[in-house]
Scaffold this motif. Structure first.
Motif, short mmCIF file in Angstrom:
data_model
loop_
_atom_site.label_atom_id
_atom_site.label_comp_id
_atom_site.label_asym_id
_atom_site.label_seq_id
_atom_site.Cartn_x
_atom_site.Cartn_y
_atom_site.Cartn_z
N GLU A 172 3.94 10.13 -7.27
CA GLU A 172 4.90 10.40 -8.35
C GLU A 172 4.17 10.66 -9.66
OE1 GLU A 172 8.71 10.86 -10.21
OE2 GLU A 172 7.87 11.18 -8.22
N SER A 173 3.10 9.91 -9.92
CA SER A 173 2.31 10.14 -11.14
C SER A 173 1.69 11.52 -11.13
CB SER A 173 1.22 9.08 -11.27
OG SER A 173 1.78 7.82 -11.49
N ALA B 246 1.63 17.08 -13.18
CA ALA B 246 1.68 18.52 -12.93
C ALA B 246 2.84 19.15 -13.69
CB ALA B 246 1.80 18.79 -11.43
N ARG B 247 3.97 18.47 -13.72
CA ARG B 247 5.13 18.98 -14.45
C ARG B 247 4.86 19.06 -15.95
NH1 ARG B 247 10.73 15.87 -14.02
NH2 ARG B 247 11.27 16.17 -16.19
N ARG C 202 0.84 -1.21 0.00
CA ARG C 202 0.00 0.00 0.00
C ARG C 202 0.86 1.25 0.00
NH1 ARG C 202 -4.78 -1.29 4.35
NH2 ARG C 202 -6.29 -2.11 2.87
N ALA C 203 1.94 1.22 0.77
CA ALA C 203 2.87 2.36 0.80
C ALA C 203 3.50 2.56 -0.57
CB ALA C 203 3.94 2.14 1.87
N THR C 204 3.90 1.48 -1.20
CA THR C 204 4.48 1.56 -2.54
C THR C 204 3.47 2.14 -3.52
OG1 THR C 204 5.93 -0.32 -2.11
CG2 THR C 204 5.50 0.20 -4.42
N GLN C 205 2.24 1.64 -3.45
CA GLN C 205 1.19 2.13 -4.35
C GLN C 205 0.94 3.62 -4.13
OE1 GLN C 205 0.21 0.26 -6.67
NE2 GLN C 205 -1.65 1.13 -7.46
N SER C 206 0.96 4.06 -2.89
CA SER C 206 0.76 5.47 -2.57
C SER C 206 1.89 6.31 -3.17
CB SER C 206 0.70 5.65 -1.06
OG SER C 206 0.56 7.01 -0.74
#
Length: 135
Positions: free
Chosen positions: A114-115, A120-121, A105-109
């Protein structure tokens, strides 16, 4: 000139995937036939009792299990979950999450964050490009 419209059909596996249900848990008549686009639409708009039951209690296919647990399909595999789970099994994992689920779950978050950052960039770069070189 009139055009003859052919009826689109799909394999039961494709229809089950579109309906978000585990194929092997569907009735035999569903698994053994073909499903037309009209039949699929009818199943989606007015699901029969067996479909409502499967969606509610499972067993659920891996994409549904992953979504309900807030992880990825790969994360399920890394956690040793390779079989479909019922709603009760999913709820039990949520209530008392094992270490692998907390980690996934932490990885998915992190992946989601990051996405968002990259989007936004890209949006900011696109806006700067649209404004032209003088801006």
């Amino acid at each position: 000139m009139t055009s003859h419209r052919s009826t689109q059909s799909m394999k039961p596996a494709t229809a089950a995937k579109k309906l978000g249900v585990y194929l092997e848990a569907t009735p035999a008549e569903f698994r053994e036939g073909v499903v037309t686009r009209d039949e699929l639409n009818a199943l989606q708009t007015d699901p029969p009792a067996w479909l409502r039951e499967l969606r509610k209690n499972g067993p659920h296919p891996r994409p549904v299990v992953a979504a309900r647990l807030g992880t990825s399909i790969s994360g399920l595999a890394r956690g040793g979950i390779t079989e479909p789970l019922t709603t009760d099994q999913i709820e039990a994992l949520k209530e008392n999450p094992p270490e692998w689920l907390v980690r996934e779950r932490a990885t998915q978050s992190e992946v989601r964050e990051e996405s968002k950052r990259l989007k936004a960039r890209r949006d900011a770069e696109a806006a700067a490009d649209a404004a032209g070189p003088d801006a």
